[in-house]
Design an enzyme around this catalytic site. Structure first.
Site, PDB file in Angstrom:
ATOM      1  N   LYS A 103       2.826  10.320   8.224  1.00  0.00           N
ATOM      2  CA  LYS A 103       2.239   9.818   9.470  1.00  0.00           C
ATOM      3  C   LYS A 103       2.803  10.557  10.692  1.00  0.00           C
ATOM      4  CE  LYS A 103      -0.262   6.512   7.485  1.00  0.00           C
ATOM      5  NZ  LYS A 103      -1.723   6.528   7.427  1.00  0.00           N
ATOM      6  N   ASP A 113       9.253   2.732   1.368  1.00  0.00           N
ATOM      7  CA  ASP A 113       8.096   3.472   1.870  1.00  0.00           C
ATOM      8  C   ASP A 113       8.085   3.298   3.381  1.00  0.00           C
ATOM      9  OD1 ASP A 113       5.565   4.215   2.809  1.00  0.00           O
ATOM     10  OD2 ASP A 113       4.541   3.575   0.983  1.00  0.00           O
ATOM     11  N   PHE A 124       0.866  -1.187   0.000  1.00  0.00           N
ATOM     12  CA  PHE A 124       0.000   0.000   0.000  1.00  0.00           C
ATOM     13  C   PHE A 124       0.896   1.229   0.000  1.00  0.00           C
ATOM     14  CE2 PHE A 124      -2.363   3.497   1.839  1.00  0.00           C
ATOM     15  CZ  PHE A 124      -3.553   3.440   1.116  1.00  0.00           C
TER      16      PHE A 124
END
Length: 404
Positions: free
Chosen positions: A253, A224, A139
């Protein structure tokens, strides 16, 4: 003041229905706790999807935002700001990367990586290198480029065609990776842990082999670290566990503690690819967001939160392992993850969504990963008593759900 019901009804009428929020309307938070508008208290172990690195309403972060808002909120990237320069310097010092590009989110950071991958080879005169390699169950975001390298069909449905030139391989399979990386490969995208894919942890050897394969083929290696970075695994970046240095990585995040902020970190090797005018962001790295980022790092240092993430992550892992080993909880099939990114896979005979909803009814907030994993990603200043409460309530929830 509007009631919970009135607010929920307004939301149902005014929001695009692309989310599936429960009817409880959250109004305030403190540490690992949140309260809804009716005053009900919840233990927050979703952490805003691994965003709340320093918890809710941390006074240092709140003060930094208030002070900066009264000083300078925005300049655009037509000008430097002191806060952005200070944060970029801190990130390079702490990570080993050489340069920083600021964005507003993880998906934007990954879009920047996609452009970097192709532009790097274009500048070097190797324009045929445009293929991108990613993994099944990965993702990387919801924008068209990021979703194109996301290895989950459910995110592609109805949005095709995807970005061409993307190849997918099984995560953790060195032979499969070696088979597809070649003279047309621009970059390989990997997550050190597939968080959304079900909290699947890559072996150190897999990441090391990926580095070797890319080097031999002349391809770039990108990590990532949107969910795994910023102390989440007990190191500032998850890449530190393997010792592998990618050519670039994405962050978001926890970087702003809840304020929208993302970043692409790159090595000097690829720094010449994105020259003036080749990429940009109006809001990326604005002074307010960067002030938040600096405050988060200050809190990390003062409260030793990366160290706490390792300690509490180890404790959480022990508690979840004991839960899975308990014969009275047959719905708990497997513990997954590391640090403060962990979860329990729900046995196929049980409905994970029922378990998730049951846990929420017990006033513990979590998330679903990979369709069958109850995921915990609390703030990095989580306490032992919070972990005890979360795992105890998870055990109750899993014991209470019926078979399908």
């Amino acid at each position: 003041m509007a009631t919970n019901r009135e607010l929920y009804e307004t939301a149902q009428k005014t929001f695009v229905p692309n989310y599936r929020q429960p009817p409880s309307i959250l109004a305030r938070g403190e540490g690992c706790r949140v309260w809804d508008v009716e005053g009900n208290e919840y233990l927050d172990f979703s952490g805003g999807i691994a965003v709340l690195s320093v918890g809710h309403a941390h006074p240092t972060l709140a003060k930094a935002l208030a002070d900066q808002a009264a000083r300078l909120i925005h300049t655009s990237n037509l000008f430097f700001s002191d806060r952005a320069i200070e944060l970029a310097a801190e990130l390079t010092k702490r990570t080993g990367f050489d340069r920083v590009y600021f964005s507003n989110s993880g998906t934007e950071a990954n879009e920047a990586l996609i452009k970097l991958a192709r532009r790097y080879h274009h500048v070097r005169g190797d324009a045929r290198r445009v293929e991108l390699v990613a993994t099944h169950k990965s993702f990387h975001g919801r924008t068209m480029g990021a979703v194109s390298i996301t290895g989950q069909a459910k995110y592609h449905e109805g949005f095709g065609p995807m970005l061409p030139g993307v190849r997918f391989v099984d995560y953790g399979d060195v032979d499969a990776l070696r088979a597809v990386v070649g003279p047309d490969t621009a970059a390989v995208f990997l997550e050190p842990i597939q968080a959304e894919g079900g909290i699947i942890v890559a072996s150190d050897e897999y990441l090391r082999e990926a580095r070797r394969i890319c080097d031999e083929a002349g391809a770039l290696l990108f990590f990532d670290e949107v969910q795994t970075g910023y102390g989440r695994t007990g190191r500032f970046l998850a890449r530190e566990w393997s010792g592998v240095m990618p050519d670039a990585c994405s962050l978001a995040k926890g970087i702003g503690g809840g304020v929208p902020l993302g970043a692409m970190l790159i090595t000097e090797k690829v720094a010449g690819a994105l020259t003036t005018g080749t990429h940009g962001s109006t809001f990326g790295g604005n002074p307010l967001a960067c002030a938040a980022g600096l405050a988060v790092l200050r809190i990390f240092d003062e409260e030793k939160l990366v160290e706490n993430a390792e300690t509490m992550g180890r404790y959480l892992g022990e508690k979840l392992a004991a839960l899975v080993a308990d014969p009275s909880i047959p719905a708990a099939a497997e513990r997954r993850g590391m640090g403060l990114l962990q979860g329990v896979r729900v046995d196929a005979a049980y409905d994970p969504m029922v378990a998730y909803q049951q846990l929420r009814s017990q006033r513990v907030l979590s998330a679903i990963a990979g369709g069958d994993v109850i995921r915990f990603a609390p703030a990095l200043n989580v306490k032992r008593a919070d972990v005890d409460q979360a795992v105890e309530q998870l055990a109750i929830a899993l014991r209470s759900i019926p078979k399908k």
